[in-house]
Enzyme design. Structure first.
Site, PDB file in Angstrom:
ATOM      1  N   GLU A 131      14.394  91.440 -20.930  1.00  0.00           N
ATOM      2  CA  GLU A 131      13.186  90.652 -20.640  1.00  0.00           C
ATOM      3  C   GLU A 131      12.266  90.817 -21.845  1.00  0.00           C
ATOM      4  OE1 GLU A 131       9.701  90.012 -17.321  1.00  0.00           O
ATOM      5  OE2 GLU A 131      10.264  92.039 -17.886  1.00  0.00           O
ATOM      6  N   ASP A 151      16.158  88.343   9.860  1.00  0.00           N
ATOM      7  CA  ASP A 151      14.900  89.107   9.784  1.00  0.00           C
ATOM      8  C   ASP A 151      13.878  88.422   8.875  1.00  0.00           C
ATOM      9  OD1 ASP A 151      15.964  89.544   7.308  1.00  0.00           O
ATOM     10  OD2 ASP A 151      15.944  91.732   7.411  1.00  0.00           O
ATOM     11  N   ASP A 200      19.335  88.435   1.968  1.00  0.00           N
ATOM     12  CA  ASP A 200      20.122  89.659   1.840  1.00  0.00           C
ATOM     13  C   ASP A 200      21.445  89.390   1.118  1.00  0.00           C
ATOM     14  OD1 ASP A 200      21.801  88.545   3.930  1.00  0.00           O
ATOM     15  OD2 ASP A 200      20.190  89.105   5.297  1.00  0.00           O
ATOM     16  N   ASP A 210      14.601  95.053 -17.272  1.00  0.00           N
ATOM     17  CA  ASP A 210      13.228  94.686 -16.958  1.00  0.00           C
ATOM     18  C   ASP A 210      12.241  95.288 -17.964  1.00  0.00           C
ATOM     19  OD1 ASP A 210      11.235  93.680 -14.934  1.00  0.00           O
ATOM     20  OD2 ASP A 210      10.673  95.798 -14.956  1.00  0.00           O
TER      21      ASP A 210
END
Ligand code: NOJ
Length: 607
Positions: free
Chosen positions: A321, A74, A78, A253
């Site tokens: 982070e 696609d 993945d 994050d």
């Protein structure tokens, strides 16, 4: 010749010396053992004798899942694709992969806008695929790290949908809602001047409830209210869920942005060296971030996240982070009692962005001496910044061989320092940033908004270059990949470089093997050498029992000769044996005269 073709030449042209022996640890069987496996065997042999946690002096590899391997045609990478490439990562020697977010998401910020923390986005696979990935990785001695986005959710997350539904909804206080105020002309203004990292005000007005919500990033990424205990509780449960699913840890994050000034005071403009306000890529006065970033309250959350991690019977790693500008701020992230992050990212070394010997020496030395023995996590590249070639560009280096040597300099700093090293996918083959040429091609909203000054982050997120076949082996022939395959793929790719023992890929692999198995390079103390030299960055790695390695990197395009006196450092050996060297720098080296070609590297065992 365009730049990518020039770079391809350099990958093939540079010559390095093979590491004579990967290390003292012998494989358990005749099967070829990768260096991460040798290290894992060594660690388990020492288990019980105060064995070091798996992540110490390890090599972590950042995978951008959309761009690593597409298994179902696609055009988007993945989980099954990643699983099919674990053999390569094992061969390279990495100890863990960190995948950027793979949870269900509207993909406004390509996964950093999460709408469900307990599942996998169907574009990437299923929870069963995830479990298979973790199980296969485990067999290869590779840990899997999830990206945990705690600062914000997607505006499509059920929590936010509830929160915005009315002022009295029980989830209202899960996000940061505030009243605006009337300006002189009677117009409703946001609560204050805070800005989104991605441009414009950080406040979005909600007509239905007549209040603004705060978003440090996109409008579609409302900030959670971390003062609310229910939010904390919900997120610690997310952490537990993925630990139970076998992850080796998390990359947290934007972790420094969890809290904002409760008084909502305005931030001041950031001033440049000339004393004038800095104008950012979106054309606004850049604010100094002092009231929306790195607030002390974050430490309480880090301690709680760590308590959850430590409640399991294996070493769960928390990476942060942490874009911080001083080593003092960085040190605080480990916690006063080593009870916060094990590995806050040290961006102070890798993002100097020019080959400045004095700066590198200072930053690396500070990481060695100012962190109270804690381990730094060095990062040169990631999915938010232009790749390594920014250093070659800043030095004005066009020669392909010299550019290749600069890539080796950076790899050597990353892998021959006393650190845990983070490699960004594709850096090991010399993939370069390939920025979109037309606004209509841009996928990253930052680039759409910032065009043409800020072209966004697509350039560093292009598909992995596996081979010179259709779609570079990333996806099937004929498939339109989500970002175009860079033209360099014909020659800059894993298959071509695997065959060439002198390629950048082999340089990385050998450096990783040395980091794993050479005692001094694994965890030896790091001491800067020849500290007045303005051209060559050199350091010593040594263990208490006398194992010593000298590393020298020429930061200039002129040949240099370095002499090392190791007596003051208590090193007895007088001879040096080449472990790694760029072309021409392999033989005839002595400690009195180490010859380095332009941007040359020498790594030698002192005997
Ligand atoms: C940092 C991530 O690396 C970046 O890609 C993302 O856009 C922001 N955090 C917001 O989550």
């Amino acid at each position: 010749m365009n730049r990518s073709v020039r770079w391809a030449v350099c990958v093939l042209a540079a010559v390095s010396v093979a590491v004579p022996a990967v290390g003292a640890m012998k494989p358990a069987s005749a099967r070829q053992v990768s260096s991460n496996e040798a290290r894992a065997q060594h660690q388990s042999a020492r288990a019980g004798a105060g064995a070091e946690p798996w992540w110490k002096n390890a090599v972590i590899y950042e995978v951008y899942p959309r761009s690593f391997q597409d298994s179902n045609g696609d055009g988007v990478g993945d989980l099954n694709g990643i699983r099919s490439r674990l053999g390569y990562l094992h061969w390279l020697g990495v100890d863990a992969i960190w995948m950027t977010p793979i949870y269900p998401s509207p993909q406004v910020d390509f996964g950093y806008d999460i709408s469900n923390y307990y599942n996998i986005d169907s574009r990437y696979g299923t929870l069963a695929d995830f479990s298979r990935l973790v199980a296969t990785a485990k067999k290869q001695h590779i840990g899997v790290l999830m990206d945990l986005v705690l600062n914000h959710t997607s505006n499509q997350h059920p929590w936010f949908i509830e929160s915005e539904s009315s002022r009295t909804n029980p989830k209202r206080d899960w996000y940061v809602w505030r009243n605006g105020h009337k300006g002189p002309d009677g117009k409703l203004l946001p609560p204050n001047n805070w800005q989104s990292v991605f441009g414009g005000s950080a406040w979005q007005y909600d007509k239905k409830t007549g209040q603004f919500y705060y978003h440090k990033f996109y409008i579609q990424q409302p900030d959670l209210n971390w003062n609310n205990p229910q939010v904390r509780h919900a997120m610690y449960n997310v952490e537990r869920f993925w630990i139970r699913h076998g992850v080796a840890g998390f990359r947290l994050d934007a972790i420094t942005t969890l809290f904002e000034d409760p008084k909502l005071r305005n931030e001041k403009p950031l001033l440049g060296k000339d004393g004038k306000p800095v104008i950012n890529a979106f054309g606004h006065v850049q604010l100094n971030d002092s009231l929306t970033n790195n607030l002390p309250q974050v430490h309480g959350v880090l301690r709680q996240l760590r308590q959850v991690a430590d409640s399991y019977h294996r070493h769960i790693l928390l990476i942060g982070e942490t874009y911080l500008s001083s080593v003092n701020d960085l040190r605080k992230m480990y916690g006063a009692h080593n009870d916060e992050l094990q590995l806050p990212m040290d961006m102070q070394v890798g993002f100097i962005n020019r080959l400045d010997v004095a700066r590198f020496r200072k930053e690396i030395n500070e990481a060695e001496t100012e962190l109270h023995g804690d381990e730094p996590l060095f990062v040169v590249d990631n999915d938010d910044n232009h790749r390594w070639e920014r250093y070659a560009d800043a030095a004005g280096v066009k020669d392909p061989v010299e550019r290749g040597n600069i890539a080796r300099v950076l790899a050597t700093i990353l892998l021959a320092s006393r650190d845990t090293a983070l490699i960004y996918y594709g850096d090991e083959i010399g993939m370069v940033t390939t920025v979109p040429t037309k606004k209509s091609e841009v996928r990253d909203p930052v680039g759409i908004r910032g065009w043409p000054k800020n072209k966004g982050r697509d350039g560093e997120r292009t598909p992995m270059q596996w081979n010179s076949g259709p779609n570079a082996g990333f996806s099937k022939a004929g498939v339109k990949t989500w970002l175009p395959i860079p033209p360099s793929y014909k020659t800059v790719n894993v298959a071509v470089e695997k065959k060439d023992p002198n390629s950048l890929l082999h340089w990385y692999r050998r450096m990783i093997a040395l980091k794993h198995t050479n005692e001094a390079l694994h965890d030896g103390q790091e001491i800067m050498l020849n500290t007045r030299d303005e051209h060559v960055l050199a350091w010593l790695r040594k263990t208490p029992d006398g194992n010593a390695v000298v590393v020298a990197c020429n930061f200039t395009g002129q040949p240099r000769t370095e002499s090392f006196d190791l007596k003051p450092e208590g090193v007895k050996g007088r001879r040096v044996k080449t472990l790694m060297a760029t072309p021409g720098d392999a033989s005839g080296q002595t400690l009195h005269a180490v010859h380095l070609g332009p941007y040359g590297v020498f790594v030698g065992q002192v005997e």
